[in-house]
Write a protein that holds these residues in place. Structure first.
Motif, PDB file in Angstrom:
ATOM      1  N   GLN A 111      11.905   6.275   7.891  1.00  0.00           N
ATOM      2  CA  GLN A 111      10.660   5.515   7.958  1.00  0.00           C
ATOM      3  C   GLN A 111       9.690   6.031   6.897  1.00  0.00           C
ATOM      4  N   ASN A 112       9.045   5.092   6.202  1.00  0.00           N
ATOM      5  CA  ASN A 112       8.015   5.423   5.213  1.00  0.00           C
ATOM      6  C   ASN A 112       6.749   4.631   5.549  1.00  0.00           C
ATOM      7  N   PRO A 113       5.947   5.104   6.519  1.00  0.00           N
ATOM      8  CA  PRO A 113       4.716   4.384   6.884  1.00  0.00           C
ATOM      9  C   PRO A 113       3.655   4.559   5.796  1.00  0.00           C
ATOM     10  N   LEU A 114       3.048   3.454   5.395  1.00  0.00           N
ATOM     11  CA  LEU A 114       2.034   3.480   4.345  1.00  0.00           C
ATOM     12  C   LEU A 114       0.653   3.393   4.978  1.00  0.00           C
ATOM     13  N   GLU A 115      -0.222   4.293   4.574  1.00  0.00           N
ATOM     14  CA  GLU A 115      -1.601   4.322   5.085  1.00  0.00           C
ATOM     15  C   GLU A 115      -2.549   4.636   3.936  1.00  0.00           C
ATOM     16  N   GLY A 116      -3.727   4.007   4.003  1.00  0.00           N
ATOM     17  CA  GLY A 116      -4.764   4.284   3.000  1.00  0.00           C
ATOM     18  C   GLY A 116      -4.508   3.689   1.640  1.00  0.00           C
ATOM     19  N   VAL A 117      -3.597   2.692   1.569  1.00  0.00           N
ATOM     20  CA  VAL A 117      -3.287   2.067   0.282  1.00  0.00           C
ATOM     21  C   VAL A 117      -3.177   0.555   0.462  1.00  0.00           C
ATOM     22  N   SER A 118      -3.172  -0.133  -0.644  1.00  0.00           N
ATOM     23  CA  SER A 118      -2.853  -1.562  -0.677  1.00  0.00           C
ATOM     24  C   SER A 118      -1.532  -1.734  -1.408  1.00  0.00           C
ATOM     25  N   VAL A 119      -0.651  -2.572  -0.832  1.00  0.00           N
ATOM     26  CA  VAL A 119       0.655  -2.849  -1.429  1.00  0.00           C
ATOM     27  C   VAL A 119       0.550  -4.151  -2.204  1.00  0.00           C
ATOM     28  N   ILE A 120       0.957  -4.130  -3.481  1.00  0.00           N
ATOM     29  CA  ILE A 120       0.768  -5.283  -4.362  1.00  0.00           C
ATOM     30  C   ILE A 120       2.076  -5.583  -5.094  1.00  0.00           C
ATOM     31  N   ARG A 121       2.382  -6.870  -5.176  1.00  0.00           N
ATOM     32  CA  ARG A 121       3.514  -7.302  -6.007  1.00  0.00           C
ATOM     33  C   ARG A 121       3.028  -8.377  -6.972  1.00  0.00           C
ATOM     34  N   ASN A 122       3.308  -8.149  -8.234  1.00  0.00           N
ATOM     35  CA  ASN A 122       2.973  -9.115  -9.272  1.00  0.00           C
ATOM     36  C   ASN A 122       4.173 -10.036  -9.474  1.00  0.00           C
ATOM     37  N   PRO A 123       4.063 -11.319  -9.182  1.00  0.00           N
ATOM     38  CA  PRO A 123       5.231 -12.200  -9.242  1.00  0.00           C
ATOM     39  C   PRO A 123       5.758 -12.449 -10.653  1.00  0.00           C
ATOM     40  N   ARG A 124       4.929 -12.229 -11.675  1.00  0.00           N
ATOM     41  CA  ARG A 124       5.364 -12.530 -13.046  1.00  0.00           C
ATOM     42  C   ARG A 124       6.353 -11.490 -13.590  1.00  0.00           C
ATOM     43  N   ASN A 125       6.140 -10.230 -13.285  1.00  0.00           N
ATOM     44  CA  ASN A 125       7.074  -9.209 -13.757  1.00  0.00           C
ATOM     45  C   ASN A 125       7.740  -8.461 -12.603  1.00  0.00           C
ATOM     46  N   ASP A 126       7.544  -8.990 -11.393  1.00  0.00           N
ATOM     47  CA  ASP A 126       8.181  -8.417 -10.209  1.00  0.00           C
ATOM     48  C   ASP A 126       7.861  -6.929 -10.031  1.00  0.00           C
ATOM     49  N   LEU A 127       6.658  -6.564 -10.416  1.00  0.00           N
ATOM     50  CA  LEU A 127       6.245  -5.174 -10.288  1.00  0.00           C
ATOM     51  C   LEU A 127       5.650  -4.930  -8.905  1.00  0.00           C
ATOM     52  N   LEU A 128       6.237  -3.959  -8.170  1.00  0.00           N
ATOM     53  CA  LEU A 128       5.733  -3.563  -6.859  1.00  0.00           C
ATOM     54  C   LEU A 128       5.052  -2.210  -7.014  1.00  0.00           C
ATOM     55  N   TYR A 129       3.792  -2.125  -6.554  1.00  0.00           N
ATOM     56  CA  TYR A 129       3.076  -0.864  -6.731  1.00  0.00           C
ATOM     57  C   TYR A 129       2.024  -0.712  -5.629  1.00  0.00           C
ATOM     58  N   LEU A 130       1.479   0.497  -5.546  1.00  0.00           N
ATOM     59  CA  LEU A 130       0.431   0.828  -4.583  1.00  0.00           C
ATOM     60  C   LEU A 130      -0.819   1.238  -5.337  1.00  0.00           C
ATOM     61  N   VAL A 131      -1.977   0.923  -4.733  1.00  0.00           N
ATOM     62  CA  VAL A 131      -3.246   1.458  -5.215  1.00  0.00           C
ATOM     63  C   VAL A 131      -4.040   1.924  -3.999  1.00  0.00           C
ATOM     64  N   PRO A 132      -4.904   2.940  -4.155  1.00  0.00           N
ATOM     65  CA  PRO A 132      -5.740   3.354  -3.037  1.00  0.00           C
ATOM     66  C   PRO A 132      -6.600   2.190  -2.549  1.00  0.00           C
ATOM     67  N   LEU A 133      -6.920   2.172  -1.262  1.00  0.00           N
ATOM     68  CA  LEU A 133      -7.719   1.099  -0.671  1.00  0.00           C
ATOM     69  C   LEU A 133      -9.038   0.909  -1.416  1.00  0.00           C
ATOM     70  N   GLY A 134      -9.378  -0.326  -1.691  1.00  0.00           N
ATOM     71  CA  GLY A 134     -10.615  -0.648  -2.387  1.00  0.00           C
ATOM     72  C   GLY A 134     -10.435  -0.849  -3.872  1.00  0.00           C
ATOM     73  N   GLU A 135      -9.343  -0.342  -4.440  1.00  0.00           N
ATOM     74  CA  GLU A 135      -9.132  -0.472  -5.883  1.00  0.00           C
ATOM     75  C   GLU A 135      -8.354  -1.733  -6.242  1.00  0.00           C
ATOM     76  N   GLU A 136      -8.026  -2.554  -5.232  1.00  0.00           N
ATOM     77  CA  GLU A 136      -7.285  -3.785  -5.507  1.00  0.00           C
ATOM     78  C   GLU A 136      -8.218  -4.918  -5.940  1.00  0.00           C
ATOM     79  N   THR A 137      -9.519  -4.703  -5.855  1.00  0.00           N
ATOM     80  CA  THR A 137     -10.470  -5.737  -6.295  1.00  0.00           C
ATOM     81  C   THR A 137     -10.673  -5.646  -7.803  1.00  0.00           C
ATOM     82  N   GLY A 138     -11.020  -6.761  -8.409  1.00  0.00           N
ATOM     83  CA  GLY A 138     -11.172  -6.809  -9.858  1.00  0.00           C
ATOM     84  C   GLY A 138     -12.291  -5.942 -10.387  1.00  0.00           C
TER      85      GLY A 138
END
Length: 378
Positions: free
Chosen positions: A69-96
């Motif tokens: 199990q890999n529980p994720l906390e305190g981050v946002s999970v993001i996938r970019n559909p154009r290059n299929d990039l899956l990555y994490l950023v700390p919470l709040g940094e997903e806004t422009g």
């Protein structure tokens, strides 16, 4: 006067002899049966062998399964559909407004980062503070474990109640020791999965096989015995780590692990035992830096097949081993007549003595047959 002095001397000698007999009797009475037995053991048994016999050497091969199990906390999970990039950023940094941001593409065995300059409007984003998000996987774990332990024997209570003398049985009551284990955790799937969002799909593992080592202390308690069968509660715990080349040592923190098992043991001899041990184990480690912390948890179930060996208290008698199967005294020393893996002290011979052809018995038969045959010919 001569006869009188002769009688006096004789009387004195008798008194002196009687006195020595009384003294000897008092001295003999001061020796307890326990002290006499210990003195006899010191004479017949090597103290070094007796000390080494208190230790056990165990070797175990396990066949198991683990759930990851890999529980994720305190981050946002993001996938970019154009290059299929899956990555994490700390919470709040997903806004422009917070761009550029630091994104994490590997959070399994070393934190690898990339700079995120722009997040597409059609990117899929899941905040872990609004959903319980965890990647899961499974696999096999078949380690080899070596253990050394010290035995504390069971007291023969029946003998103690009858005689007041402390005598210990061959069965172990408690074993206290430690050991080392080696094994690899091999994931069944090359990617971990989650069931929160189908677009985020799978996380591809950078490593599908982790080589591990563990060091531990152990305690085993014999709570049931019947004949050659015993059941022991066996618990051990300690520290573990992944091979240095497979993980970033500066970022990883290992939590102590613990293992609980039930040992079903059979006795082949008092120096050789075998057992089956179903067990349950918990492990975890964390990858962290100043921005995020990624826990990784393993729950393991295994069946351990083990052998336990003791150093024999008595050496093997090479002179009369094929004749005397019981433990016996020979030339002022105590010997065993059986191999370490066979039972000692049988009440009757377990193996029939077989004489080789050409011995003292077979020539008599041959001689009788030849005489009978010669009579017929005459």
């Amino acid at each position: 006067m001569a006869p009188v002095s002769g009688h006096a001397q004789l009387f004195k000698k008798k008194n002196k002899k009687k006195k020595s007999e009384i003294q000897g009797f008092v001295l003999e009475e001061g020796v307890t049966p326990e002290e006499r037995q210990k003195a006899l053991e010191r004479q017949l048994v090597s103290p070094v062998r007796k000390m080494l016999n208190r230790f056990n050497f165990q070797i175990e091969k396990s066949y198991g399964y683990f759930a990851y199990q890999n529980p994720l906390e305190g981050v946002s999970v993001i996938r970019n559909p154009r290059n299929d990039l899956l990555y994490l950023v700390p919470l709040g940094e997903e806004t422009g407004t917070n761009l550029p941001a630091t994104g994490y593409t590997n959070w399994f065995n070393r934190l690898e980062t990339t700079t995120i300059d722009y997040i597409d409007d059609d990117s899929q984003i899941v905040r872990t503070d609004t959903a319980s998000f965890a990647y899961s996987n499974s696999g096999r774990y078949n380690p080899l474990t070596l253990r050394v332990s010290l035995s504390l024997k069971k007291l023969d209570r029946g003998h103690f109640e009858r005689t007041g003398e402390k005598r210990y049985l061959d069965d172990d009551l408690i074993r206290v020791g430690g050991g080392i284990g080696f094994g690899a955790m091999k994931f069944r799937h090359p990617s971990s999965e989650q069931d929160v969002d189908p677009i985020l799909r799978r996380y591809s593992l950078p490593e599908t096989k982790l080589s591990t080592t563990k060091l531990f202390g152990s305690v085993s308690y014999n709570f049931y015995s019947l004949g050659d069968f015993s059941m022991l509660a066996d618990v051990y715990g300690g520290v573990w780590k992944i091979k240095a080349s497979q993980v970033n040592k500066e970022q990883v923190t290992y939590d102590p692990f613990f293992n609980v098992g039930l040992m079903f043991q059979t006795t082949f001899s008092k120096y050789f035992k075998g057992y089956i041990r179903p067990s349950f184990e918990m492990r975890s480690y964390t990858l962290a830096d100043d921005a995020i912390s990624m826990p990784h948890k393993f729950t393991m179930f295994s069946i351990d097949l083990g052998l336990l060996l003791k150093y024999p208290t008595y050496p093997r008698n090479r002179y009369v081993a094929n004749q005397v199967q019981m433990e016996h005294v020979f030339n002022g020393k105590m010997y065993r007549g059986r191999p370490f893996y066979k039972k000692q002290n049988p009440r009757y011979g377990q193996n029939r003595v077989r004489r080789k052809p050409g011995g003292s018995f077979f020539p008599i038969i041959k001689q009788k047959k030849s005489k009978k045959g010669s009579g017929k010919g005459n």
